[in-house]
Design an enzyme around this catalytic site. Structure first.
Site, PDB file in Angstrom:
ATOM      1  N   TYR A  75       0.791  -1.213   0.086  1.00  0.00           N
ATOM      2  CA  TYR A  75      -0.026   0.196   0.159  1.00  0.00           C
ATOM      3  C   TYR A  75       0.989   1.179  -0.082  1.00  0.00           C
ATOM      4  CZ  TYR A  75      -4.983  -0.502  -0.167  1.00  0.00           C
ATOM      5  OH  TYR A  75      -6.315  -0.687  -0.423  1.00  0.00           O
ATOM      6  N   GLU A  77      -0.753   5.038  -0.442  1.00  0.00           N
ATOM      7  CA  GLU A  77      -1.305   6.135  -0.656  1.00  0.00           C
ATOM      8  C   GLU A  77      -0.516   7.295  -0.326  1.00  0.00           C
ATOM      9  OE1 GLU A  77      -5.248   5.827   1.129  1.00  0.00           O
ATOM     10  OE2 GLU A  77      -5.359   3.729   0.693  1.00  0.00           O
ATOM     11  N   ASP A 252      -7.153  13.836 -24.226  1.00  0.00           N
ATOM     12  CA  ASP A 252      -6.919  12.708 -23.715  1.00  0.00           C
ATOM     13  C   ASP A 252      -6.456  12.054 -25.010  1.00  0.00           C
ATOM     14  OD1 ASP A 252      -7.481   9.688 -23.465  1.00  0.00           O
ATOM     15  OD2 ASP A 252      -9.664  10.025 -22.746  1.00  0.00           O
ATOM     16  N   THR A 281      -3.758   6.331 -21.479  1.00  0.00           N
ATOM     17  CA  THR A 281      -3.529   5.070 -21.059  1.00  0.00           C
ATOM     18  C   THR A 281      -2.103   5.019 -21.407  1.00  0.00           C
ATOM     19  OG1 THR A 281      -4.296   4.271 -23.216  1.00  0.00           O
ATOM     20  CG2 THR A 281      -6.161   4.309 -21.283  1.00  0.00           C
ATOM     21  N   ARG A 290      -1.254  -2.098 -18.443  1.00  0.00           N
ATOM     22  CA  ARG A 290      -2.602  -1.517 -18.456  1.00  0.00           C
ATOM     23  C   ARG A 290      -2.708  -0.647 -17.327  1.00  0.00           C
ATOM     24  NH1 ARG A 290      -5.798  -4.265 -21.478  1.00  0.00           N
ATOM     25  NH2 ARG A 290      -7.384  -2.661 -21.145  1.00  0.00           N
TER      26      ARG A 290
HETATM   27  N1  PLP Z   1      -9.853   7.553 -23.109  1.00  0.00           N
HETATM   28  C1  PLP Z   1      -9.876   6.987 -24.416  1.00  0.00           C
HETATM   29  C2  PLP Z   1      -9.768   7.966 -25.409  1.00  0.00           C
HETATM   30  C3  PLP Z   1      -9.961   5.638 -24.608  1.00  0.00           C
HETATM   31  O1  PLP Z   1     -10.105   5.231 -25.812  1.00  0.00           O
HETATM   32  C4  PLP Z   1     -10.175   4.716 -23.345  1.00  0.00           C
HETATM   33  C5  PLP Z   1     -10.247   3.157 -23.597  1.00  0.00           C
HETATM   34  O2  PLP Z   1     -10.717   2.748 -24.462  1.00  0.00           O
HETATM   35  C6  PLP Z   1     -10.153   5.160 -22.098  1.00  0.00           C
HETATM   36  C7  PLP Z   1      -9.917   6.555 -21.969  1.00  0.00           C
HETATM   37  C8  PLP Z   1     -10.216   4.582 -20.922  1.00  0.00           C
HETATM   38  O3  PLP Z   1      -9.108   3.611 -20.895  1.00  0.00           O
HETATM   39  P1  PLP Z   1      -9.478   2.516 -19.733  1.00  0.00           P
HETATM   40  O4  PLP Z   1     -10.016   1.230 -20.300  1.00  0.00           O
HETATM   41  O5  PLP Z   1      -7.889   2.188 -19.610  1.00  0.00           O
HETATM   42  O6  PLP Z   1     -10.080   2.913 -18.554  1.00  0.00           O
END
Ligand code: PLP
Length: 487
Positions: A75, A77, A252, A281, A290
């Site tokens: 752990y 945190e 993102d 990700t 992952r």
């Molecule tokens: N953001 C985008 C643009 C994605 O394509 C995805 C997953 O497909 C995610 C976020 C979420 O990722 P996770 O599945 O690791 O939560």
């Protein structure tokens, strides 16, 4: 074995990894043999199919092995050097390394390696924006330093303000992600949300339309980035729009982080210098474990750093260690070759479809993914996905803009080049893949349902699956997954 392969480290590396996996499987077998068996079968299945899922890849043995250690039991945190648990010195080492590699790789002032996934990274980002732009000024106005210092009434007022903010993101059917303000996701419940789409005539993002929507809606957060948009985005333009309306730009880059890391996307196409916060990700084109990652400017760094306890629990220390290994791999020169090959191969796949009369959303690609509209074959995405799977081709169905078949059956198939490029596939191989896909779809017919043609059932002409599997096997054998790795 190519220089871009994660197993391209030579025979010693493969032999050592083989020993490690054999030993690990014997240990697992002694407790629950069915898990060992499924693990062996998963490798065989992955080795034996054409994986074209745009969000998947094959991480290196070094990355995978790093996840199977005692860091899993710890752990931690808090943040590096500032934990709520004792004895976190080794977690500090790996988390600091992951953050350092991320900062160096992406040229970011600050990196946060704790999010467990992409969705968590986006939650951290949203709450960091709310904390910086709503909570902190709200506290200052009330003359308080900490939320715990507020009276019940003042806290309720501040909570109402936090829950009354606006977000503008890309719509799901034009390629956005469900965390970008889609109502069934928490992002669509936390924020008043509005969506921008793409130009119906071209399928491309229309920046003037995004600017008009932003001027009218005045969002606190403008989200850019996508899961199924086959084109590059001009993040400098997105930042201009955000600045004009006083929004925070969050990008993102979950899907295309590998192309940013590999310097295929530079200048206006590199989100990191333009966005206030960039999330990703680590397991898609970036080819890591992952997990999630948040990059931020100095302004947002202190709030992002509070991701735990804000929206996260204890970090997955073993995964942070694996992120450090994967990011170190991505800093090597051969990762740039890999990323360029990912883009070239997607192009070859798109060209392969176009010359065989396939209909592509936006007419092509300039990133790692291709979206094929399968209605020209008389099929739904669901039927096409299943027929391809029968033939050893693993894809996923995906909505196309204004999809007549909705988000479940869909009208499209999304293809991505990152995984097969890791195996060493080149442009000619991807052209052959396009040929095989078209062969399957041309030999698939919708079957009758109770009220007309079914959206799910189909028939595949006799012999097609066997013929395509045999042709795929030739490509797969020529480009083995984890060459030299034997269990
Ligand atoms: N953001 C985008 C643009 C994605 O394509 C995805 C997953 O497909 C995610 C976020 C979420 O990722 P996770 O599945 O690791 O939560």
């Amino acid at each position: 074995m190519t220089s871009s392969s994660p197993s391209g480290q030579g025979a010693d590396y493969a032999a050592t990894a083989s020993e490690a996996y054999r030993a690990a499987l014997r240990v697992i077998e002694s407790v629950e043999p069915r898990v060992a068996e499924a693990t062996r079968k998963e490798l065989a299945d992955q080795r034996g199919s054409l994986k074209l899922i745009a969000s998947e890849n094959y991480a290196s043995p070094a990355v995978l092995l790093t996840m199977g250690t005692w860091f899993s039991d710890k752990y931690a945190e808090g943040t590096v050097g500032h934990r709520f648990y004792a004895a976190c010195q080794n977690v500090d080492t790996v988390e600091a390394l992951a953050a350092e590699h991320a900062r160096e790789l992406f040229g970011a002032p600050y990196a946060y390696a704790q999010p467990h996934s992409g969705i968590d990274a986006n939650l951290v980002a949203y709450w960091a924006i709310l904390a910086t732009r709503v909570e902190a000024p709200g506290l200052a106005e009330l003359g308080a330093k900490h939320v715990n210092d507020l009276s019940e009434g003042d806290w309720e007022k501040l909570r109402a303000k936090l829950g009354n903010q606006r977000l503008l993101g890309m719509s799901l059917d034009t390629g956005g992600h469900l965390t970008h303000g889609f109502r069934p996701n928490i992002s669509g419940k936390m924020f008043h949300q509005r969506q921008y789409g793409t130009d119906p005539a071209t399928g491309f993002i229309d920046y003037d339309a995004v600017a008009a929507a932003a001027r009218e809606f005045k969002p606190l957060v403008l989200v850019a980035g996508y899961s199924a948009y086959p084109r590059r985005v001009n993040f400098a333009k997105m930042r201009e729009i955000a600045d004009e309306v006083g929004a925070t730009l969050m990008v993102d880059m979950a899907h295309f982080a590998g192309l940013v890391a590999g310097k295929v996307f530079t200048g206006d196409e590199d989100p990191v210098p333009h966005a206030h916060i960039t999330t990703t990700t680590t397991h898609k084109s970036l080819r890591g474990p992952r997990g999630g990652l948040v990059l931020a400017t100095e302004e947002y760094a202190p709030a992002v750093d509070k991701g735990c306890p804000m929206v996260l629990g204890g970090p997955l220390s073993h995964v942070m260690a694996a992120k450090a290994v994967a990011l170190a791999e991505a800093r090597r020169p051969e990762f740039r070759e890999y990323a360029q090959a990912v883009a070239d191969n997607a192009q070859a796949l798109a060209d392969g479809f176009i010359k065989r009369d396939g209909s592509l959303v936006t007419g092509g690609t300039d990133n790692h993914l291709v979206l094929l509209d399968v209605t020209s074959f008389g099929l739904t995405g669901r039927q096409a996905e299943s027929a391809l799977l029968d033939s050893g081709i693993v894809t996923n169905r995906n909505a196309v803009p204004a999809d007549p078949n909705g988000a479940w059956y869909t009208s499209g198939i999304r293809f991505g080049s990152p995984a097969l490029t890791t195996r060493g596939f080149g442009a000619d191989d991807f052209d052959r893949v396009a040929e095989l896909v078209v062969e399957v779809l041309s030999n698939t017919q919708p079957a009758a349902g109770p009220n007309g043609p079914s959206k799910a059932k189909y028939t595949l002409a006799d012999g097609t699956a066997e013929r395509v599997r045999a042709a795929a096997a030739e490509l797969l054998d020529a480009n083995p997954l984890y060459p030299g790795l034997t269990l």
